[in-house]
Design a protein around this motif. Structure first.
Motif, PDB file in Angstrom:
ATOM      1  N   GLY A 170       0.805  -1.227   0.000  1.00 32.55           N
ATOM      2  CA  GLY A 170       0.000   0.000   0.000  1.00 32.55           C
ATOM      3  C   GLY A 170       0.832   1.269   0.000  1.00 32.55           C
ATOM      4  N   GLN A 171       2.091   1.170  -0.399  1.00 30.04           N
ATOM      5  CA  GLN A 171       2.956   2.338  -0.444  1.00 30.04           C
ATOM      6  C   GLN A 171       2.973   2.922  -1.861  1.00 30.04           C
ATOM      7  OE1 GLN A 171       4.762   3.461   2.545  1.00 30.04           O
ATOM      8  NE2 GLN A 171       3.034   2.207   3.177  1.00 30.04           N
ATOM      9  N   ILE A 172       3.450   4.152  -1.984  1.00 30.49           N
ATOM     10  CA  ILE A 172       3.425   4.857  -3.268  1.00 30.49           C
ATOM     11  C   ILE A 172       4.833   5.299  -3.654  1.00 30.49           C
ATOM     12  CG2 ILE A 172       2.625   6.951  -4.449  1.00 30.49           C
ATOM     13  CD1 ILE A 172       0.170   6.873  -2.597  1.00 30.49           C
ATOM     14  N   ASN A 173       5.184   5.074  -4.903  1.00 33.75           N
ATOM     15  CA  ASN A 173       6.368   5.667  -5.492  1.00 33.75           C
ATOM     16  C   ASN A 173       5.904   6.967  -6.151  1.00 33.75           C
ATOM     17  OD1 ASN A 173       8.907   6.120  -6.699  1.00 33.75           O
ATOM     18  ND2 ASN A 173       8.136   5.210  -8.575  1.00 33.75           N
ATOM     19  N   ASP A 174       6.241   8.100  -5.560  1.00 34.44           N
ATOM     20  CA  ASP A 174       5.810   9.381  -6.112  1.00 34.44           C
ATOM     21  C   ASP A 174       6.635   9.681  -7.361  1.00 34.44           C
ATOM     22  OD1 ASP A 174       4.346  11.762  -6.212  1.00 34.44           O
ATOM     23  OD2 ASP A 174       5.911  12.853  -5.164  1.00 34.44           O
ATOM     24  N   ASP A 175       5.956   9.995  -8.451  1.00 33.49           N
ATOM     25  CA  ASP A 175       6.604  10.222  -9.739  1.00 33.49           C
ATOM     26  C   ASP A 175       5.911  11.412 -10.409  1.00 33.49           C
ATOM     27  OD1 ASP A 175       8.153   9.854 -12.005  1.00 33.49           O
ATOM     28  OD2 ASP A 175       7.867   7.689 -12.028  1.00 33.49           O
ATOM     29  N   PRO A 176       6.216  12.650  -9.953  1.00 35.71           N
ATOM     30  CA  PRO A 176       5.497  13.840 -10.414  1.00 35.71           C
ATOM     31  C   PRO A 176       5.354  14.010 -11.923  1.00 35.71           C
ATOM     32  CG  PRO A 176       6.904  14.413  -8.581  1.00 35.71           C
ATOM     33  CD  PRO A 176       7.233  12.992  -8.959  1.00 35.71           C
ATOM     34  N   PRO A 177       6.344  13.638 -12.762  1.00 32.54           N
ATOM     35  CA  PRO A 177       6.167  13.869 -14.187  1.00 32.54           C
ATOM     36  C   PRO A 177       5.027  13.060 -14.805  1.00 32.54           C
ATOM     37  CG  PRO A 177       8.287  12.856 -13.766  1.00 32.54           C
ATOM     38  CD  PRO A 177       7.682  13.176 -12.443  1.00 32.54           C
ATOM     39  N   HIS A 178       4.717  11.903 -14.209  1.00 30.20           N
ATOM     40  CA  HIS A 178       3.567  11.148 -14.720  1.00 30.20           C
ATOM     41  C   HIS A 178       2.285  11.956 -14.517  1.00 30.20           C
ATOM     42  CE1 HIS A 178       5.253   7.265 -15.887  1.00 30.20           C
ATOM     43  NE2 HIS A 178       6.156   7.490 -14.951  1.00 30.20           N
ATOM     44  N   PHE A 179       2.209  12.658 -13.396  1.00 27.62           N
ATOM     45  CA  PHE A 179       1.049  13.511 -13.139  1.00 27.62           C
ATOM     46  C   PHE A 179       1.049  14.717 -14.065  1.00 27.62           C
ATOM     47  CE2 PHE A 179       1.767  11.438  -8.986  1.00 27.62           C
ATOM     48  CZ  PHE A 179       0.553  10.760  -8.897  1.00 27.62           C
ATOM     49  N   ALA A 180       2.213  15.334 -14.241  1.00 25.07           N
ATOM     50  CA  ALA A 180       2.308  16.519 -15.097  1.00 25.07           C
ATOM     51  C   ALA A 180       1.870  16.204 -16.526  1.00 25.07           C
ATOM     52  CB  ALA A 180       3.734  17.065 -15.083  1.00 25.07           C
ATOM     53  N   ARG A 181       2.262  15.034 -17.033  1.00 26.96           N
ATOM     54  CA  ARG A 181       1.895  14.636 -18.401  1.00 26.96           C
ATOM     55  C   ARG A 181       0.398  14.405 -18.549  1.00 26.96           C
ATOM     56  NH1 ARG A 181       4.090   9.592 -19.468  1.00 26.96           N
ATOM     57  NH2 ARG A 181       3.053   9.723 -21.457  1.00 26.96           N
ATOM     58  N   GLN A 182      -0.286  14.134 -17.432  1.00 24.67           N
ATOM     59  CA  GLN A 182      -1.727  13.880 -17.475  1.00 24.67           C
ATOM     60  C   GLN A 182      -2.539  15.050 -16.926  1.00 24.67           C
ATOM     61  OE1 GLN A 182      -2.812   9.829 -16.123  1.00 24.67           O
ATOM     62  NE2 GLN A 182      -0.612   9.603 -15.800  1.00 24.67           N
ATOM     63  N   MET A 183      -1.868  16.160 -16.629  1.00 29.21           N
ATOM     64  CA  MET A 183      -2.497  17.374 -16.130  1.00 29.21           C
ATOM     65  C   MET A 183      -3.080  17.207 -14.718  1.00 29.21           C
ATOM     66  SD  MET A 183      -1.557  19.137 -18.606  1.00 29.21           S
ATOM     67  CE  MET A 183      -2.221  20.723 -18.190  1.00 29.21           C
ATOM     68  N   PHE A 184      -2.474  16.330 -13.894  1.00 28.13           N
ATOM     69  CA  PHE A 184      -2.829  16.182 -12.489  1.00 28.13           C
ATOM     70  C   PHE A 184      -2.016  17.172 -11.675  1.00 28.13           C
ATOM     71  CE2 PHE A 184      -4.663  12.189 -13.597  1.00 28.13           C
ATOM     72  CZ  PHE A 184      -5.448  11.773 -12.525  1.00 28.13           C
ATOM     73  N   ASP A 185      -2.524  17.542 -10.517  1.00 28.92           N
ATOM     74  CA  ASP A 185      -1.797  18.416  -9.607  1.00 28.92           C
ATOM     75  C   ASP A 185      -0.895  17.554  -8.722  1.00 28.92           C
ATOM     76  OD1 ASP A 185      -0.918  20.065  -7.516  1.00 28.92           O
ATOM     77  OD2 ASP A 185      -2.753  21.251  -7.545  1.00 28.92           O
ATOM     78  N   TYR A 186       0.378  17.459  -9.070  1.00 30.75           N
ATOM     79  CA  TYR A 186       1.304  16.589  -8.352  1.00 30.75           C
ATOM     80  C   TYR A 186       1.632  17.096  -6.955  1.00 30.75           C
ATOM     81  CZ  TYR A 186       4.541  19.861 -10.636  1.00 30.75           C
ATOM     82  OH  TYR A 186       5.165  20.981 -11.105  1.00 30.75           O
ATOM     83  N   LEU A 187       1.494  18.392  -6.699  1.00 29.90           N
ATOM     84  CA  LEU A 187       1.727  18.927  -5.359  1.00 29.90           C
ATOM     85  C   LEU A 187       0.559  18.602  -4.433  1.00 29.90           C
ATOM     86  CD1 LEU A 187       3.284  22.371  -6.301  1.00 29.90           C
ATOM     87  CD2 LEU A 187       4.472  20.291  -5.579  1.00 29.90           C
ATOM     88  N   ASP A 188      -0.654  18.706  -4.943  1.00 25.78           N
ATOM     89  CA  ASP A 188      -1.831  18.335  -4.154  1.00 25.78           C
ATOM     90  C   ASP A 188      -1.812  16.840  -3.835  1.00 25.78           C
ATOM     91  OD1 ASP A 188      -4.282  19.055  -2.866  1.00 25.78           O
ATOM     92  OD2 ASP A 188      -5.398  18.192  -4.555  1.00 25.78           O
ATOM     93  N   PHE A 189      -1.337  16.028  -4.773  1.00 25.46           N
ATOM     94  CA  PHE A 189      -1.205  14.592  -4.541  1.00 25.46           C
ATOM     95  C   PHE A 189      -0.307  14.329  -3.327  1.00 25.46           C
ATOM     96  CE2 PHE A 189       0.832  10.490  -5.093  1.00 25.46           C
ATOM     97  CZ  PHE A 189      -0.236   9.653  -5.403  1.00 25.46           C
ATOM     98  N   ILE A 190       0.793  15.058  -3.215  1.00 25.25           N
ATOM     99  CA  ILE A 190       1.682  14.901  -2.059  1.00 25.25           C
ATOM    100  C   ILE A 190       0.946  15.292  -0.785  1.00 25.25           C
ATOM    101  CG2 ILE A 190       3.806  15.718  -0.936  1.00 25.25           C
ATOM    102  CD1 ILE A 190       4.987  16.041  -3.795  1.00 25.25           C
TER     103      ILE A 190
END
Length: 179
Positions: free
Chosen positions: A39-59
């Protein structure tokens, strides 16, 4: 005080014919791998950026589950012919593509700050997947880039000095006020 570890390395990207990188068992022994909690997460912000997700809010939302952090960059350049789902194009022509560290749109200062704020103390590993830059150049830039962005979190507030002096006469002496 917690502090992020790094830079790490994504071994699979550098696997080769020579030991210890020529088979999974050798790599695991070399890296002393162990099984991460489920249940752990590997944070990978560019995957979010490429899909227009807010990677900072995800954190902000999932910081308690982040156990690893991939450092690479991304860009998103939509056109009248392609947007998020431009996966059939070659990497050089996609609207969303990975780039080398600090070359495009991920706000790394904000990402490293958020992770430091939440006490992230695991690895920041460079993951080179740039559509343009040569792998050796990217690898040589990766470690210094990560080292530059890691924040040594302070254990005191910037204004702690004000809390120590409560005697009015001592304050006047400290500030050079004679009357």
């Amino acid at each position: 005080m917690t502090r992020m570890k790094g830079p790490g390395i994504v071994l699979a990207q550098f696997a080769g014919d020579g030991a210890p990188f020529n088979d999974l068992a050798s790599i695991a022994r070399w890296a002393a791998c162990r099984e991460h909690p489920r249940g752990q997460i590997n944070d990978d912000p560019p995957h979010f950026a490429r899909q227009m997700f807010d990677y900072l809010d995800f954190i902000d939302i999932y910081h308690a589950r982040i156990c690893a952090f991939h450092v690479k960059d991304a860009e998103f350049n939509a056109t009248g012919r392609q947007g998020v789902y431009s996966g059939v194009q070659p990497w050089l022509k996609r609207a969303g593509r990975f780039r080398s560290f600090g070359d495009r749109q991920v706000d790394f200062a904000a990402v490293f700050s958020k992770l430091a704020e939440y006490g992230y103390d695991s690895w920041a590993g460079p993951e080179w997947e740039c559509a343009l830059k040569d792998a050796e150049q990217g690898a040589s830039e990766g470690a210094p880039f990560i080292t530059h962005h890691i924040i040594a979190v302070t254990d005191k507030a910037f204004d702690d000095c004000a809390a120590g002096v409560t005697d009015d006469a001592a304050k006047r002496r400290l500030w050079g006020i004679t009357s």
